[in-house]
Design a protein around this motif. Sequence first.
Motif, PDB file in Angstrom:
ATOM      1  N   MET A   1       0.970  -1.216   0.014  1.00 47.67           N
ATOM      2  CA  MET A   1       0.159   0.121   0.216  1.00 47.67           C
ATOM      3  C   MET A   1       0.752   1.239   0.107  1.00 47.67           C
ATOM      4  SD  MET A   1      -2.850  -1.022   2.722  1.00 47.67           S
ATOM      5  CE  MET A   1      -4.017  -0.056   2.029  1.00 47.67           C
ATOM      6  N   THR A   2       0.763   2.147  -0.921  1.00 45.73           N
ATOM      7  CA  THR A   2       1.681   3.240  -1.315  1.00 45.73           C
ATOM      8  C   THR A   2       1.141   4.633  -0.659  1.00 45.73           C
ATOM      9  OG1 THR A   2       0.732   3.450  -3.432  1.00 45.73           O
ATOM     10  CG2 THR A   2       2.657   2.165  -3.006  1.00 45.73           C
ATOM     11  N   LYS A   3      -0.093   4.654  -0.434  1.00 44.35           N
ATOM     12  CA  LYS A   3      -0.832   5.867   0.212  1.00 44.35           C
ATOM     13  C   LYS A   3      -1.928   5.626   1.208  1.00 44.35           C
ATOM     14  CE  LYS A   3      -4.018   6.517  -3.491  1.00 44.35           C
ATOM     15  NZ  LYS A   3      -4.495   7.483  -4.567  1.00 44.35           N
ATOM     16  N   ARG A   4      -2.161   6.517   2.101  1.00 44.11           N
ATOM     17  CA  ARG A   4      -3.022   6.264   2.930  1.00 44.11           C
ATOM     18  C   ARG A   4      -4.280   6.925   2.447  1.00 44.11           C
ATOM     19  NH1 ARG A   4      -1.537   8.214   8.992  1.00 44.11           N
ATOM     20  NH2 ARG A   4      -3.666   7.391   9.088  1.00 44.11           N
ATOM     21  N   ARG A   5      -5.657   6.314   2.751  1.00 39.04           N
ATOM     22  CA  ARG A   5      -6.944   6.883   2.262  1.00 39.04           C
ATOM     23  C   ARG A   5      -7.514   7.731   3.354  1.00 39.04           C
ATOM     24  NH1 ARG A   5     -10.268   3.569  -0.716  1.00 39.04           N
ATOM     25  NH2 ARG A   5      -9.270   1.985  -1.936  1.00 39.04           N
ATOM     26  N   TYR A   6      -6.987   7.717   4.662  1.00 38.98           N
ATOM     27  CA  TYR A   6      -7.523   8.578   5.732  1.00 38.98           C
ATOM     28  C   TYR A   6      -6.335   9.387   6.449  1.00 38.98           C
ATOM     29  CZ  TYR A   6     -11.472   5.466   4.783  1.00 38.98           C
ATOM     30  OH  TYR A   6     -12.441   4.651   4.287  1.00 38.98           O
ATOM     31  N   ASP A   7      -6.402  10.625   6.533  1.00 36.94           N
ATOM     32  CA  ASP A   7      -5.623  11.405   7.248  1.00 36.94           C
ATOM     33  C   ASP A   7      -6.266  11.429   8.564  1.00 36.94           C
ATOM     34  OD1 ASP A   7      -3.548  12.965   8.234  1.00 36.94           O
ATOM     35  OD2 ASP A   7      -4.283  14.896   7.219  1.00 36.94           O
ATOM     36  N   ASP A   8      -6.093  10.389   9.358  1.00 40.26           N
ATOM     37  CA  ASP A   8      -6.662   9.946  10.729  1.00 40.26           C
ATOM     38  C   ASP A   8      -5.903   9.219  11.328  1.00 40.26           C
ATOM     39  OD1 ASP A   8      -8.590   9.444  12.845  1.00 40.26           O
ATOM     40  OD2 ASP A   8     -10.407  10.066  11.555  1.00 40.26           O
ATOM     41  N   ALA A   9      -5.464   9.440  12.865  1.00 42.57           N
ATOM     42  CA  ALA A   9      -4.876   8.518  13.505  1.00 42.57           C
ATOM     43  C   ALA A   9      -5.831   7.552  14.208  1.00 42.57           C
ATOM     44  CB  ALA A   9      -4.316   9.370  14.733  1.00 42.57           C
ATOM     45  N   CYS A  10      -7.137   7.242  14.200  1.00 40.75           N
ATOM     46  CA  CYS A  10      -7.947   6.330  14.711  1.00 40.75           C
ATOM     47  C   CYS A  10      -7.520   5.148  14.278  1.00 40.75           C
ATOM     48  CB  CYS A  10      -9.218   6.770  14.651  1.00 40.75           C
ATOM     49  SG  CYS A  10     -10.520   5.455  15.250  1.00 40.75           S
ATOM     50  N   GLY A  11      -7.477   4.130  14.879  1.00 43.41           N
ATOM     51  CA  GLY A  11      -7.314   2.738  14.544  1.00 43.41           C
ATOM     52  C   GLY A  11      -8.295   2.422  13.515  1.00 43.41           C
ATOM     53  N   THR A  12      -9.425   2.608  13.773  1.00 42.90           N
ATOM     54  CA  THR A  12     -10.415   2.260  12.826  1.00 42.90           C
ATOM     55  C   THR A  12     -10.184   2.772  11.507  1.00 42.90           C
ATOM     56  OG1 THR A  12     -12.209   2.233  14.597  1.00 42.90           O
ATOM     57  CG2 THR A  12     -13.162   2.283  12.417  1.00 42.90           C
ATOM     58  N   ALA A  13      -9.934   3.973  11.492  1.00 42.25           N
ATOM     59  CA  ALA A  13      -9.492   4.483  10.141  1.00 42.25           C
ATOM     60  C   ALA A  13      -8.331   3.795   9.270  1.00 42.25           C
ATOM     61  CB  ALA A  13      -8.961   6.081  10.228  1.00 42.25           C
ATOM     62  N   VAL A  14      -7.460   3.248  10.092  1.00 40.63           N
ATOM     63  CA  VAL A  14      -6.301   2.437   9.672  1.00 40.63           C
ATOM     64  C   VAL A  14      -6.822   1.198   9.150  1.00 40.63           C
ATOM     65  CG1 VAL A  14      -3.997   1.485   9.970  1.00 40.63           C
ATOM     66  CG2 VAL A  14      -4.520   3.626  10.997  1.00 40.63           C
ATOM     67  N   GLY A  20     -11.643  -2.047   4.162  1.00 37.70           N
ATOM     68  CA  GLY A  20     -12.569  -1.200   3.619  1.00 37.70           C
ATOM     69  C   GLY A  20     -12.900  -1.372   2.230  1.00 37.70           C
ATOM     70  N   GLU A  21     -12.193  -1.928   1.424  1.00 39.46           N
ATOM     71  CA  GLU A  21     -12.520  -2.158  -0.131  1.00 39.46           C
ATOM     72  C   GLU A  21     -13.422  -3.445  -0.308  1.00 39.46           C
ATOM     73  OE1 GLU A  21     -11.640  -0.712  -2.751  1.00 39.46           O
ATOM     74  OE2 GLU A  21      -9.491   0.389  -2.369  1.00 39.46           O
ATOM     75  N   ARG A  22     -14.272  -3.250  -1.163  1.00 41.00           N
ATOM     76  CA  ARG A  22     -15.179  -4.319  -1.378  1.00 41.00           C
ATOM     77  C   ARG A  22     -14.709  -5.643  -1.674  1.00 41.00           C
ATOM     78  NH1 ARG A  22     -19.832  -5.000  -6.244  1.00 41.00           N
ATOM     79  NH2 ARG A  22     -21.144  -6.330  -5.007  1.00 41.00           N
ATOM     80  N   TRP A  23     -15.031  -6.771  -0.871  1.00 41.49           N
ATOM     81  CA  TRP A  23     -14.666  -8.106  -1.012  1.00 41.49           C
ATOM     82  C   TRP A  23     -13.348  -8.187   0.062  1.00 41.49           C
ATOM     83  CZ3 TRP A  23     -18.259 -10.728  -3.601  1.00 41.49           C
ATOM     84  CH2 TRP A  23     -18.849 -10.438  -4.719  1.00 41.49           C
ATOM     85  N   SER A  24     -13.014  -7.274   0.456  1.00 42.34           N
ATOM     86  CA  SER A  24     -11.621  -7.572   1.171  1.00 42.34           C
ATOM     87  C   SER A  24     -12.163  -8.492   2.504  1.00 42.34           C
ATOM     88  CB  SER A  24     -10.934  -6.452   1.788  1.00 42.34           C
ATOM     89  OG  SER A  24     -10.542  -5.724   0.681  1.00 42.34           O
ATOM     90  N   MET A  25     -12.919  -8.156   3.387  1.00 44.98           N
ATOM     91  CA  MET A  25     -13.290  -8.971   4.252  1.00 44.98           C
ATOM     92  C   MET A  25     -13.887 -10.333   4.227  1.00 44.98           C
ATOM     93  SD  MET A  25     -14.944  -6.060   7.126  1.00 44.98           S
ATOM     94  CE  MET A  25     -14.619  -7.360   8.540  1.00 44.98           C
ATOM     95  N   LEU A  26     -14.510 -10.372   3.059  1.00 45.46           N
ATOM     96  CA  LEU A  26     -15.106 -11.774   2.549  1.00 45.46           C
ATOM     97  C   LEU A  26     -13.804 -12.730   1.899  1.00 45.46           C
ATOM     98  CD1 LEU A  26     -18.293 -10.674   0.861  1.00 45.46           C
ATOM     99  CD2 LEU A  26     -18.050 -11.376   3.185  1.00 45.46           C
ATOM    100  N   VAL A  27     -12.808 -12.073   1.356  1.00 46.35           N
ATOM    101  CA  VAL A  27     -11.702 -12.800   1.195  1.00 46.35           C
ATOM    102  C   VAL A  27     -11.099 -13.348   2.560  1.00 46.35           C
ATOM    103  CG1 VAL A  27      -9.309 -12.782   0.408  1.00 46.35           C
ATOM    104  CG2 VAL A  27     -11.077 -11.763  -1.169  1.00 46.35           C
ATOM    105  N   ILE A  28     -11.088 -12.504   3.573  1.00 46.71           N
ATOM    106  CA  ILE A  28     -10.479 -13.020   4.798  1.00 46.71           C
ATOM    107  C   ILE A  28     -11.366 -14.271   5.543  1.00 46.71           C
ATOM    108  CG2 ILE A  28      -9.923 -12.340   7.352  1.00 46.71           C
ATOM    109  CD1 ILE A  28      -9.142  -9.509   6.124  1.00 46.71           C
ATOM    110  N   ARG A  29     -12.517 -13.868   5.438  1.00 45.68           N
ATOM    111  CA  ARG A  29     -13.504 -15.086   5.660  1.00 45.68           C
ATOM    112  C   ARG A  29     -13.294 -16.573   5.048  1.00 45.68           C
ATOM    113  NH1 ARG A  29     -19.257 -14.572   3.300  1.00 45.68           N
ATOM    114  NH2 ARG A  29     -18.119 -15.550   1.712  1.00 45.68           N
TER     115      ARG A  29
END
Length: 215
Positions: A1-14, A20-29
């Motif tokens: 990953m070359t850039k951040r999507r959120y300028d936010d220190a919150c762990g949820t943002a990270v 957050g991309e579509r399908w990512s969590m389902l791939v993990i599942r």
Amino acid sequence: MTKRRYDDACGTAVALEFLGERWSMLVIRELIYGPRRFGEIKANLPGISANVLTQRLETMEAAGIVVRRKLASPANIQVYELTAWGREAEPIIQVMGRWAARSRRHDPLAYMSTASAMQSLMTLVDRDALTGWEARIAFRFPDDGFVVSVADGDMTIERGEAADADVTLTGDTMAMRFTIYGKMRFDGPQTLALTGDHALAERFVDLFRLPEKIA
């Protein structure tokens, strides 16, 4: 990953940068219960294209969530599996699933992969009712198998077979839902076939309930 999507220190943002991309969590599942070939992952995610799946796997590999490796001979096939850190995302999937299952948009009869079926058990089990008994429940799906172990007030699930299981339940994931969540009797035309201890199987089914929908 070359850039951040959120300028936010919150762990949820990270976390959303990774998941957050579509399908990512389902791939993990799909990888929670062990390594899978590319084609196996794609077959269990209806609607995903080969290009998108490739992108998601590459992104998660770069992030340290997924690792790609080749199985030893005689298999000699490439598989994807979760890293130790990647496996730590499992509780996130369960909490989100339990929360979203209360929505009226949740359709319990939509397509469900075998990994998703097993995750639903982990998500919706009544953990208070696990205390004081032990059991090994084998699920035999047409192209997959799992063993659910209840012991010491806990429940675990592994992919595989168990010749010594107390109960063996055979059918597809739709039959599993009619039996486990619909509370329909075993060995019916739409339900799981039962081999083994019937009373133990009934006690196991009683562990699970779909949550009430929000108003």
